[in-house]
Design a protein around this motif. Structure first.
Motif, PDB file in Angstrom:
ATOM      1  N   ARG A 211      48.295 -14.466  15.782  1.00  0.00           N
ATOM      2  CA  ARG A 211      46.958 -14.244  16.333  1.00  0.00           C
ATOM      3  C   ARG A 211      45.994 -15.402  16.085  1.00  0.00           C
ATOM      4  N   LYS A 212      46.079 -16.055  14.936  1.00  0.00           N
ATOM      5  CA  LYS A 212      45.169 -17.159  14.648  1.00  0.00           C
ATOM      6  C   LYS A 212      45.338 -18.273  15.674  1.00  0.00           C
ATOM      7  N   VAL A 215      44.254 -16.810  19.719  1.00  0.00           N
ATOM      8  CA  VAL A 215      42.884 -16.572  20.211  1.00  0.00           C
ATOM      9  C   VAL A 215      42.305 -17.789  20.932  1.00  0.00           C
ATOM     10  N   ALA A 218      44.337 -18.621  24.093  1.00  0.00           N
ATOM     11  CA  ALA A 218      44.119 -17.707  25.211  1.00  0.00           C
ATOM     12  C   ALA A 218      42.799 -18.005  25.918  1.00  0.00           C
ATOM     13  N   ILE A 219      41.739 -18.277  25.166  1.00  0.00           N
ATOM     14  CA  ILE A 219      40.435 -18.560  25.778  1.00  0.00           C
ATOM     15  C   ILE A 219      40.510 -19.824  26.629  1.00  0.00           C
ATOM     16  N   ALA A 384      35.606 -21.314  22.706  1.00  0.00           N
ATOM     17  CA  ALA A 384      36.904 -21.764  22.173  1.00  0.00           C
ATOM     18  C   ALA A 384      36.732 -23.010  21.326  1.00  0.00           C
ATOM     19  N   TYR A 387      35.299 -22.098  17.937  1.00  0.00           N
ATOM     20  CA  TYR A 387      36.342 -21.427  17.150  1.00  0.00           C
ATOM     21  C   TYR A 387      37.300 -22.450  16.551  1.00  0.00           C
TER      22      TYR A 387
END
Length: 397
Positions: A211-212, A215, A218-219, A384, A387
């Protein structure tokens, strides 16, 4: 032939099959104005016809994205070529709008089967230690094939006879001829195959350890594919209505430049490094969106071309970094399904914003709808980027 050379040959040939299939999905792009003239439908209908393809891709990725992990890569890819051939036949038989919807549906089924399975297949055929280069082959085949579709159709529509038929005849021959023969010759990479009855539809999601990386990947993928979706669906109409560009070859070339530039961006990852490719790709996407905003505001073809090139490079950097990060973080037995989930997000980017542009075109015009789209995508790409600055994604070569 030694093992490494044979492995790279198989990797490249599987990439060629991948490219042939993906080229068929963008063949109609420069032909939409001709279909609008022939069948008399609106710009919103163009975006819906285009989105049918994306929704079909998403459905296949959700329902069958993990099928190749069980039954093998080659059977799934052969079915994909079959749907590609069926799509070409629908366009060849088109006597009304319904045929276009069905043709795009089959095209989406084809791309959905190919997207996850072919990406993993190309990577698995490469020799040991060649993961980075194999990822480039897979993503370059995907984007290069998508770029060849509008370029081929545009040139044939402008300079050859039967503009609404010849492009699909050529693709039908490639899909049922050389691509099918190559795929039949290539080896299967799934060693422990299971019956189709054991496969269950997968829910969108990824293992916790992925998941790290997933995310920001995906964005960035959503925004990059959304930019390509707008170029592929409505750019021919914009070029014709506001820039008086009615040459189908030019329209096809502009769209192709975005996809070819994506391939160049993927190639540049070797120089900038996988860890920096995602943040640099986000910066490139932002620059491409800014150039597209300028093109819409000032009606300049030069800015449309620059937007396609800069945005394409940014998309390529971001997408190869995203794919590498997600693939490396995924367990081997979940890799195809996780990559399919990433493509679900990416193809949602192609469909949802494009329909939004189509809906806004009537009340505020094509230029206004484009500017709203750009503002929304700029927010996503910036998110993104922030992040990634706070939580950099680590990758290995």
């Amino acid at each position: 032939m030694d093992g490494d050379r044979r492995g790279w040959l198989q990797c490249l040939l599987s990439g060629a099959v991948f490219a042939v299939c993906m080229a068929g999905t963008t063949l109609p792009t420069p032909l939409y104005p001709l279909y609008q003239e022939k069948f008399g439908f609106s710009e919103l209908t163009v975006t819906v016809v285009y989105a049918v393809y994306a929704f079909a891709v998403i459905a296949v990725l959700l329902l069958a994205g993990n099928v190749s992990d069980a039954v093998g890569r080659r059977p799934v890819l052969l079915w994909g070529l079959g749907f590609a051939a069926a799509s070409a036949i629908c366009f060849l038989c088109a006597t009304g709008l319904g045929w276009l919807y069905v043709g795009r549906l089959f095209s989406g089924l084809s791309a959905g089967l190919f997207t996850g399975a072919a990406t993993v297949y190309v990577m698995e055929l490469a020799p040991e230690g060649g993961a980075s280069r194999a990822t480039f082959v897979a993503t370059a085949a995907n984007m290069g094939g998508l770029g060849c579709g509008p370029l081929l159709a545009g040139v044939l529509a402008e300079y050859a006879a039967w503009p609404l038929y010849l492009p699909f005849v050529v693709h039908l021959a490639l899909a049922t001829g050389s691509a099918a023969l190559l795929l039949w010759w290539l080896p299967e990479t799934v060693r422990e195959r299971r019956p189709l009855s054991t496969v269950r539809p997968q829910r969108p999601g990824v293992p916790p350890q992925v998941r790290k990386a997933f995310v920001p990947a995906a964005i960035a993928s959503f925004a990059g594919f959304a930019l390509f979706g707008v170029f592929t669906s409505v750019s021919p109409a914009f070029l014709a209505q506001f820039l008086d560009v009615d040459n189908h070859a030019v329209s096809g070339l502009v769209v192709a430049l975005a996809f070819f530039s994506s391939t160049a961006g993927q190639l540049a990852v070797g120089r900038v490094g996988l860890e920096r490719s995602l943040p640099l790709g986000c910066a490139g996407l932002l620059a491409g969106l800014a150039l597209l905003a300028g093109a819409l505001h000032w009606d300049l073809l030069s800015l449309v071309v620059l937007s396609a090139i800069v945005g394409g490079v940014g998309q390529g950097l971001a997408f190869r970094g995203a794919l590498s990060a997600v693939a490396q973080a995924s367990p081997a037995d979940r890799r195809a399904s996780v990559i399919s989930t990433l493509f679900v997000v990416a193809y949602a980017g192609i469909s949802v914003p494009v329909i939004g542009v189509g809906l806004l075109t009537s009340p505020i015009g094509l230029e206004g709808a484009g500017l709203v789209f750009i503002a929304c995508m700029a927010v996503l790409v910036s998110t993104a980027g922030v992040y990634l600055l706070r939580r950099p994604v680590r990758t290995t070569t």
